[in-house]
Enzyme design. Structure first.
Site, PDB file in Angstrom:
ATOM      1  N   CYS A 172       0.803  -1.224   0.000  1.00 21.57           N
ATOM      2  CA  CYS A 172       0.000   0.000   0.000  1.00 21.57           C
ATOM      3  C   CYS A 172       0.838   1.278   0.000  1.00 21.57           C
ATOM      4  O   CYS A 172       0.794   2.042  -0.959  1.00 21.57           O
ATOM      5  CB  CYS A 172      -0.921   0.004   1.209  1.00 21.57           C
ATOM      6  SG  CYS A 172      -2.116  -1.331   1.167  1.00 21.57           S
TER       7      CYS A 172
HETATM    8  N1  LIG Z   1      -2.823  -5.939   1.780  1.00 21.57           N
HETATM    9  C1  LIG Z   1      -3.207  -4.880   2.470  1.00 21.57           C
HETATM   10  O1  LIG Z   1      -2.787  -4.690   3.607  1.00 21.57           O
HETATM   11  C2  LIG Z   1      -4.207  -3.894   1.895  1.00 21.57           C
HETATM   12  C3  LIG Z   1      -4.773  -2.947   2.764  1.00 21.57           C
HETATM   13  C4  LIG Z   1      -5.691  -2.048   2.272  1.00 21.57           C
HETATM   14  C5  LIG Z   1      -6.008  -2.069   0.918  1.00 21.57           C
HETATM   15  N2  LIG Z   1      -5.442  -2.981   0.065  1.00 21.57           N
HETATM   16  C6  LIG Z   1      -5.845  -2.955  -1.340  1.00 21.57           C
HETATM   17  O2  LIG Z   1      -6.748  -4.045  -1.566  1.00 21.57           O
HETATM   18  C7  LIG Z   1      -6.581  -4.562  -2.885  1.00 21.57           C
HETATM   19  C8  LIG Z   1      -6.267  -6.038  -2.820  1.00 21.57           C
HETATM   20  O3  LIG Z   1      -5.036  -6.215  -2.150  1.00 21.57           O
HETATM   21  P1  LIG Z   1      -4.578  -7.590  -1.538  1.00 21.57           P
HETATM   22  O4  LIG Z   1      -3.442  -7.271  -0.657  1.00 21.57           O
HETATM   23  O5  LIG Z   1      -5.734  -8.361  -0.987  1.00 21.57           O
HETATM   24  O6  LIG Z   1      -4.070  -8.343  -2.873  1.00 21.57           O
HETATM   25  P2  LIG Z   1      -3.667  -9.887  -3.019  1.00 21.57           P
HETATM   26  O7  LIG Z   1      -2.698  -9.943  -4.146  1.00 21.57           O
HETATM   27  O8  LIG Z   1      -3.316 -10.456  -1.699  1.00 21.57           O
HETATM   28  O9  LIG Z   1      -5.022 -10.582  -3.467  1.00 21.57           O
HETATM   29  C9  LIG Z   1      -5.669 -10.302  -4.666  1.00 21.57           C
HETATM   30  C10 LIG Z   1      -6.367 -11.568  -5.167  1.00 21.57           C
HETATM   31  O10 LIG Z   1      -7.124 -11.214  -6.325  1.00 21.57           O
HETATM   32  C11 LIG Z   1      -7.038 -12.287  -7.254  1.00 21.57           C
HETATM   33  N3  LIG Z   1      -7.392 -11.772  -8.568  1.00 21.57           N
HETATM   34  C12 LIG Z   1      -6.661 -11.035  -9.432  1.00 21.57           C
HETATM   35  N4  LIG Z   1      -7.395 -10.704 -10.512  1.00 21.57           N
HETATM   36  C13 LIG Z   1      -8.622 -11.242 -10.330  1.00 21.57           C
HETATM   37  C14 LIG Z   1      -9.812 -11.232 -11.081  1.00 21.57           C
HETATM   38  N5  LIG Z   1      -9.904 -10.568 -12.240  1.00 21.57           N
HETATM   39  N6  LIG Z   1     -10.874 -11.891 -10.596  1.00 21.57           N
HETATM   40  C15 LIG Z   1     -10.805 -12.558  -9.417  1.00 21.57           C
HETATM   41  N7  LIG Z   1      -9.711 -12.583  -8.649  1.00 21.57           N
HETATM   42  C16 LIG Z   1      -8.634 -11.937  -9.095  1.00 21.57           C
HETATM   43  C17 LIG Z   1      -5.612 -12.766  -7.106  1.00 21.57           C
HETATM   44  O11 LIG Z   1      -5.463 -14.081  -7.599  1.00 21.57           O
HETATM   45  C18 LIG Z   1      -5.396 -12.668  -5.587  1.00 21.57           C
HETATM   46  O12 LIG Z   1      -5.769 -13.872  -4.942  1.00 21.57           O
HETATM   47  C19 LIG Z   1      -5.465  -3.720  -3.524  1.00 21.57           C
HETATM   48  O13 LIG Z   1      -6.055  -2.665  -4.216  1.00 21.57           O
HETATM   49  C20 LIG Z   1      -4.712  -3.173  -2.316  1.00 21.57           C
HETATM   50  O14 LIG Z   1      -4.060  -1.958  -2.622  1.00 21.57           O
HETATM   51  C21 LIG Z   1      -4.551  -3.898   0.546  1.00 21.57           C
END
Ligand SMILES: NC(=O)c1ccc[n+]([C@@H]2O[C@H](COP(=O)([O-])OP(=O)(O)OC[C@H]3O[C@@H](n4cnc5c(N)ncnc54)[C@H](O)[C@@H]3O)[C@@H](O)[C@H]2O)c1
Length: 443
Positions: free
Chosen positions: A282
């Site tokens: 992030c």
């Molecule tokens: N990790 C954190 O601490 C955090 C905190 C706040 C916000 N975010 C935001 O949340 C969002 C997700 O982050 P994350 O850390 O969970 O990512 P991540 O990579 O852990 O998980 C994302 C998942 O989405 C799946 N994916 C990708 N494309 C897809 C599609 N078209 N259809 C279905 N599934 C699909 C991937 O296979 C993966 O399992 C990002 O925008 C991130 O910036 C993350």
């Protein structure tokens, strides 16, 4: 009452009622750090939840009750799967059957540091093929202001369905802090910004089922901007303290003493701490989403640029510090045995994304250091030739220099310092160590 208005009220009331009764079928798209805890929480609240992910291995793992996210208990996941409340799939056909869809897909940067919203666009495309009246779609992925109303909304309206009447669309940023023992999904207030007032109302109603405080804001753009303010605030303040660390080094002062003393002021100061750089999915990325959007509006986000400059230079500074302390012992990085302790981007997690420790390791390897690493949560790192090593007294004695890049709380720092020849502590992890302080060199 017109026919159209009546049918809108029917679809909205039906959805609100299904949510209240927990008979709504909830879908979470993307089962990563954000999506899986959300899916489990909805399942625990009694909803029937389908998690949708393009990663078939992840889907199979979840259906087998295997948890890949530290913040989700394997037992809870298993219970939810076994009770039939939660199932995972990679088949987008399920979108035809669901009432609500929360999109939690990645939003990385391109090599040019421009936003890559291709995952959002791809997920939206799949949803649009199956969009039907009475559905709620909430985007949770962090993105630039305007994504929900400029990118997603037109695609959805092109189906002929009307927002706020036939379907409901909102942005609700995820604020989870992986590894935080105090604040988690259910007790961290959740923002909701709908495209219309009806969208905000329906989305608020859904999230109120699992989250103690839900905070509606006036629009999806406001909610998108709030998330970027929060993360830019952190990036800029970390950039500031990293620069203060560089200043203190020149002045011969201990930056942590300076910050902790400043933090005794009960108002007007909030402590941030320096380190080897920014990490995680992030803070290093999200401000670039804001800067990019502003560039399209002919505005340069100067604080973001400056903080990025300082934060990305920190691994280089750490390597200079290592070179200096080795130099004092008539040694160079080339040929020295260097042990890196902690490669996760922050303590007590197994998340390695964008970890500054990786950049420190690459720079040390480039300079000919003989580098190995230990991390209590990570045994594999994608750097050719770099090996994980079990932590032992002989390993600590083997190293010419030990670099603490992540201050995991499971490390026994007294034990480490007692056996080390030389330590570069980039996190002030050894602050409580009394014996052998002459071996410790702080940032
Ligand atoms: N990790 C954190 O601490 C955090 C905190 C706040 C916000 N975010 C935001 O949340 C969002 C997700 O982050 P994350 O850390 O969970 O990512 P991540 O990579 O852990 O998980 C994302 C998942 O989405 C799946 N994916 C990708 N494309 C897809 C599609 N078209 N259809 C279905 N599934 C699909 C991937 O296979 C993966 O399992 C990002 O925008 C991130 O910036 C993350």
């Amino acid at each position: 009452m017109s026919e159209l208005k009546r049918s809108f009220e029917v679809s909205m009331q039906t959805l609100l009622q299904r949510i209240a009764e927990r008979s709504a079928h909830v879908c979470v798209v993307g089962l990563g750090y954000v999506g899986l805890p959300l899916a489990v929480e909805f399942a625990k609240a009694g909803f029937r939840v389908t998690g949708l992910d393009t990663d078939t291995e992840r889907v199979a793992g979840i259906n087998a009750g295997h948890c890949h996210i530290q913040d989700v208990s394997s037992l809870e996941l298993q219970q939810m799967v076994e009770s039939g409340h939660l199932q995972a799939t990679h088949d987008f056909a399920v979108l035809r059957d669901v009432d609500t869809i929360s999109i939690c897909v990645p939003t990385p940067l391109r090599k040019t540091k421009d936003p890559d919203i291709s995952y959002i666009i791809s997920a939206t495309g799949e949803i649009c093929q199956r969009l039907h009246p009475g559905q709620l779609i909430v985007l949770e992925s962090t993105t630039y202001p305007g994504t929900t109303d400029e990118v997603i909304l037109p695609q959805m309206q092109a189906t002929g369905l009307q927002v706020g009447k036939d379907f409901f669309l909102a942005f609700s940023p995820e604020r989870i802090d992986p590894g935080n023992a105090t604040f988690h999904l259910t007790n961290t207030p959740k923002l909701i910004g709908g495209i219309t007032a009806a969208c905000t109302e329906v989305a608020t109603h859904l999230y109120e089922q699992i989250i103690a405080t839900v905070v509606p804001v006036s629009s999806s753009r406001t909610a998108e901007m709030v998330k970027l303010l929060e993360n830019t605030f952190r990036a800029v303040n970390i950039g500031l303290v990293n620069e203060v660390a560089l200043m203190c080094a020149r002045l011969g002062l201990d930056v942590w003493e300076v910050i902790n003393a400043a933090a005794t002021k009960p108002f007007g100061f909030m402590p941030f701490y320096p380190g080897p750089g920014l990490g995680g999915h992030c803070i290093p990325l999200d401000p670039h989403y804001l800067a990019w959007k502003l560039k399209t509006l002919d505005y340069r986000a100067r604080f973001i640029e400056l903080a990025d400059d300082i934060n990305t230079s920190m691994p280089h500074y750490v390597v200079t510090r290592i070179a200096d302390v080795l130099n004092n012992l008539h040694k160079s990085i080339k040929g020295s045995k260097i042990l890196i302790l902690g490669v996760a981007y922050k303590p007590d997690t197994n998340d390695i994304r964008e970890s500054p420790a990786l950049e420190v390791i690459r720079l040390l390897c480039d300079k000919g250091g003989e580098v190995c690493f230990h991390d209590p949560y990570i045994t594999q790192v994608d750097i050719p030739g770099l090996e994980y090593t079990e932590l032992s007294a002989s390993l600590l004695q083997w190293a010419d220099c030990i670099v603490i890049t992540t201050h995991h709380s499971t490390y026994d720092y007294d034990w480490i310092v007692a056996r080390a020849k030389l330590i570069v502590d980039t996190r002030n992890a050894t602050r409580y160590v009394k014996e052998g302080r002459e071996k410790i060199h702080k940032l």
